[in-house]
Scaffold this active site. Structure first.
Site, PDB file in Angstrom:
ATOM      1  N   LEU A 121       0.823  -1.202   0.000  1.00  0.00           N
ATOM      2  CA  LEU A 121       0.000   0.000   0.000  1.00  0.00           C
ATOM      3  C   LEU A 121       0.864   1.261   0.000  1.00  0.00           C
ATOM      4  O   LEU A 121       0.664   2.153  -0.823  1.00  0.00           O
ATOM      5  CB  LEU A 121      -0.934  -0.004   1.220  1.00  0.00           C
ATOM      6  CG  LEU A 121      -1.803   1.235   1.436  1.00  0.00           C
ATOM      7  CD1 LEU A 121      -2.741   1.459   0.247  1.00  0.00           C
ATOM      8  CD2 LEU A 121      -2.610   1.111   2.733  1.00  0.00           C
ATOM      9  N   GLU A 123       3.704   4.186  -0.360  1.00  0.00           N
ATOM     10  CA  GLU A 123       4.499   4.659  -1.496  1.00  0.00           C
ATOM     11  C   GLU A 123       5.467   5.740  -1.026  1.00  0.00           C
ATOM     12  O   GLU A 123       5.348   6.239   0.106  1.00  0.00           O
ATOM     13  CB  GLU A 123       3.572   5.219  -2.583  1.00  0.00           C
ATOM     14  CG  GLU A 123       2.626   4.187  -3.167  1.00  0.00           C
ATOM     15  CD  GLU A 123       1.788   4.710  -4.320  1.00  0.00           C
ATOM     16  OE1 GLU A 123       0.997   3.938  -4.847  1.00  0.00           O
ATOM     17  OE2 GLU A 123       1.948   5.904  -4.695  1.00  0.00           O
ATOM     18  N   ILE A 153       7.728  -1.891   1.969  1.00  0.00           N
ATOM     19  CA  ILE A 153       6.858  -3.060   1.912  1.00  0.00           C
ATOM     20  C   ILE A 153       7.539  -4.252   2.586  1.00  0.00           C
ATOM     21  O   ILE A 153       8.473  -4.856   2.030  1.00  0.00           O
ATOM     22  CB  ILE A 153       6.474  -3.391   0.457  1.00  0.00           C
ATOM     23  CG1 ILE A 153       5.956  -2.131  -0.255  1.00  0.00           C
ATOM     24  CG2 ILE A 153       5.443  -4.506   0.446  1.00  0.00           C
ATOM     25  CD1 ILE A 153       4.797  -1.443   0.437  1.00  0.00           C
ATOM     26  N   ARG A 260      23.365  -8.030  38.148  1.00  0.00           N
ATOM     27  CA  ARG A 260      24.340  -6.937  38.156  1.00  0.00           C
ATOM     28  C   ARG A 260      24.556  -6.401  39.575  1.00  0.00           C
ATOM     29  O   ARG A 260      23.582  -6.105  40.284  1.00  0.00           O
ATOM     30  CB  ARG A 260      23.847  -5.818  37.240  1.00  0.00           C
ATOM     31  CG  ARG A 260      24.706  -4.561  37.232  1.00  0.00           C
ATOM     32  CD  ARG A 260      25.975  -4.730  36.458  1.00  0.00           C
ATOM     33  NE  ARG A 260      26.601  -3.440  36.172  1.00  0.00           N
ATOM     34  CZ  ARG A 260      27.745  -3.303  35.534  1.00  0.00           C
ATOM     35  NH1 ARG A 260      28.409  -4.388  35.111  1.00  0.00           N
ATOM     36  NH2 ARG A 260      28.248  -2.117  35.308  1.00  0.00           N
ATOM     37  N   GLN A 271      16.140   1.161  45.098  1.00  0.00           N
ATOM     38  CA  GLN A 271      14.749   1.555  44.946  1.00  0.00           C
ATOM     39  C   GLN A 271      14.451   2.231  43.611  1.00  0.00           C
ATOM     40  O   GLN A 271      13.364   2.045  43.045  1.00  0.00           O
ATOM     41  CB  GLN A 271      14.330   2.468  46.106  1.00  0.00           C
ATOM     42  CG  GLN A 271      14.185   1.723  47.426  1.00  0.00           C
ATOM     43  CD  GLN A 271      13.619   2.610  48.521  1.00  0.00           C
ATOM     44  OE1 GLN A 271      13.549   3.829  48.384  1.00  0.00           O
ATOM     45  NE2 GLN A 271      13.208   1.991  49.617  1.00  0.00           N
ATOM     46  N   GLY A 332      22.218   0.450  31.557  1.00  0.00           N
ATOM     47  CA  GLY A 332      23.245   1.482  31.476  1.00  0.00           C
ATOM     48  C   GLY A 332      24.017   1.414  30.172  1.00  0.00           C
ATOM     49  O   GLY A 332      23.437   1.275  29.094  1.00  0.00           O
ATOM     50  N   GLU A 356       0.954   0.552  10.497  1.00  0.00           N
ATOM     51  CA  GLU A 356      -0.479   0.261  10.674  1.00  0.00           C
ATOM     52  C   GLU A 356      -1.223   1.422  11.336  1.00  0.00           C
ATOM     53  O   GLU A 356      -2.097   1.217  12.170  1.00  0.00           O
ATOM     54  CB  GLU A 356      -0.712  -0.984  11.526  1.00  0.00           C
ATOM     55  CG  GLU A 356      -0.222  -2.332  11.102  1.00  0.00           C
ATOM     56  CD  GLU A 356       0.414  -2.468   9.737  1.00  0.00           C
ATOM     57  OE1 GLU A 356      -0.207  -2.093   8.733  1.00  0.00           O
ATOM     58  OE2 GLU A 356       1.519  -2.979   9.661  1.00  0.00           O
TER      59      GLU A 356
END
Length: 381
Positions: A121, A123, A153, A260, A271, A332, A356
């Site tokens: 569809l 272009e 496409i 880690r 936190q 990080g 879409e």
């Protein structure tokens, strides 16, 4: 899900974990999901999963297809893109709108993976404004002649079938074009931010002659009927793609945070890292709940599924971007390196806000819906 459907989703999860996820970075760097992987997806029933059994599909319901899409998308976004274009945009549209002869001609080969289909569809100068396409067609004694160009496409680089939209005056119509058509050429696109493994190409139609039975639906109904039907199916798939990326990014983020060590303890114990994990988990659950709701609505045949699919597609795109962004932040410097999947997930997430129907178009549609749905005539204001 019944046992057969549950088996197919479990197969997708195993295939994703064992085949797609370990190699997704390689597919991204090499510029394509290998044909043998696509063949495996077809042999396992994924390409025909939601298509009817009478044509070789598995006939699973929309909600189960969503779960399957999520599993494939968690492993490799480019592999998931094949489901979106081949199975949803083209396959489901043919089931809905093609005549009996066209279904028999195309669907069995699509279910088997013998023919790969794509949706043509967009272009160079027509994306969101699909009505402004410049590809033209004219009637001939034996059928139609197509001239023009398409761009962006997905999977067209290896496709065998092309659902093409073209204009004749003020009429836009849809046609199935086969790769053997004389005058059809394609050029693979490079330098892409994402979808690098999905064979995006530019297409050129130079006096391409096709037979009369190539027309899908009525002449002149290509945009209002065929494309809009296809985009509904495509948006459903993309909504689940957002869930898939958010899910994968959340897993990568949490796995890394639990391993880690910084400042003498696992970073998952800090936190502010927990704050990123909380935000990511919340939006993931919300996006998936929306997708599950529209899956149920589609199972029920509810007309509400159309607008709620737009809402889910919009929300899951935002969720994918937020969770992928947070995952990069948790990793990080490592999050900026393609040795870790979150770098790719971050890139892939952005695409979902564009394909879409852009997020801006979704905002317009959702706002118009809300202005009708939530207006209170009896308000004292």
């Amino acid at each position: 899900m019944n046992n057969k459907i549950d088996r197919l989703v479990k197969l997708a999860k195993a295939f994703s974990n064992e085949v797609l996820r370990p190699q997704a970075g390689v597919f991204d760097q090499q510029g394509g999901v290998p044909r043998e992987v696509i063949t495996q997806m077809a042999d396992l029933g994924f390409l025909g999963s939601i298509l009817p059994r009478e044509y070789g599909g598995s006939g699973i319901d929309p909600l189960s297809y969503g779960y399957l899409t999520e599993e494939i998308g968690k492993g490799c976004n480019s592999a998931r893109a094949l489901l979106t274009v081949h199975t949803s945009l083209v396959g489901e549209t043919l089931v809905r709108l093609a005549n009996a002869e066209q279904k028999e001609k195309y669907l069995p080969a699509m279910c088997k993976g013998e023919k790969i289909a794509c949706f043509a569809l967009s272009e160079p100068n027509a994306g969101t404004d699909a009505g402004s396409i410049q590809t033209t067609y004219e009637e001939t004694d034996s059928g139609y002649r197509i001239n023009g160009n398409k761009k962006w496409i997905t999977y067209s680089g290896i496709a065998d079938l092309f659902l093409v939209f073209a204009k004749n005056g003020d009429k836009i119509s849809a046609f199935m074009v086969e790769k053997e058509a004389v005058g059809l050429s394609r050029t693979l696109m490079t330098g892409l931010l994402a979808s690098r493994g999905a064979y995006l190409s530019e297409l050129s139609f130079d006096n391409v002659e096709i037979p009369k039975d190539s027309l899908i639906g009525r002449e002149g109904a290509g945009l209002s009927f065929v494309a809009n039907t296809a985009l509904f199916y495509g948006r459903y798939s993309i909504a689940w793609a957002g869930v898939a990326i958010a899910h994968a990014a959340l897993e990568e983020m949490i796995t890394y945070a639990r391993k880690r060590v910084q400042f003498g303890k696992k970073i998952a114990q800090h936190q502010l890292i927990q704050g990123l994990i909380t935000d990511s988990t919340t939006v993931f659950y919300a996006a998936k709940a929306l997708c599950e709701k529209i899956g149920e609505l589609r199972n029920q045949g509810s007309h509400d599924a159309i607008m709620e699919t737009n809402i889910a597609k919009y929300q899951s795109s935002l969720a994918a971007i937020q969770v992928a962004n947070n995952a990069v932040q948790v990793l990080g410097g490592n999050g900026l390196c393609n040795h870790y999947p979150v770098e790719r997930l971050y890139r892939e997430a952005k695409v979902l806000e564009i394909i879409e129907g852009t997020s801006q178009i979704q905002q317009v549609l959702i706002a118009q819906h809300a202005l009708r749905q939530f207006y209170r005539k009896e308000s004292v204001l």
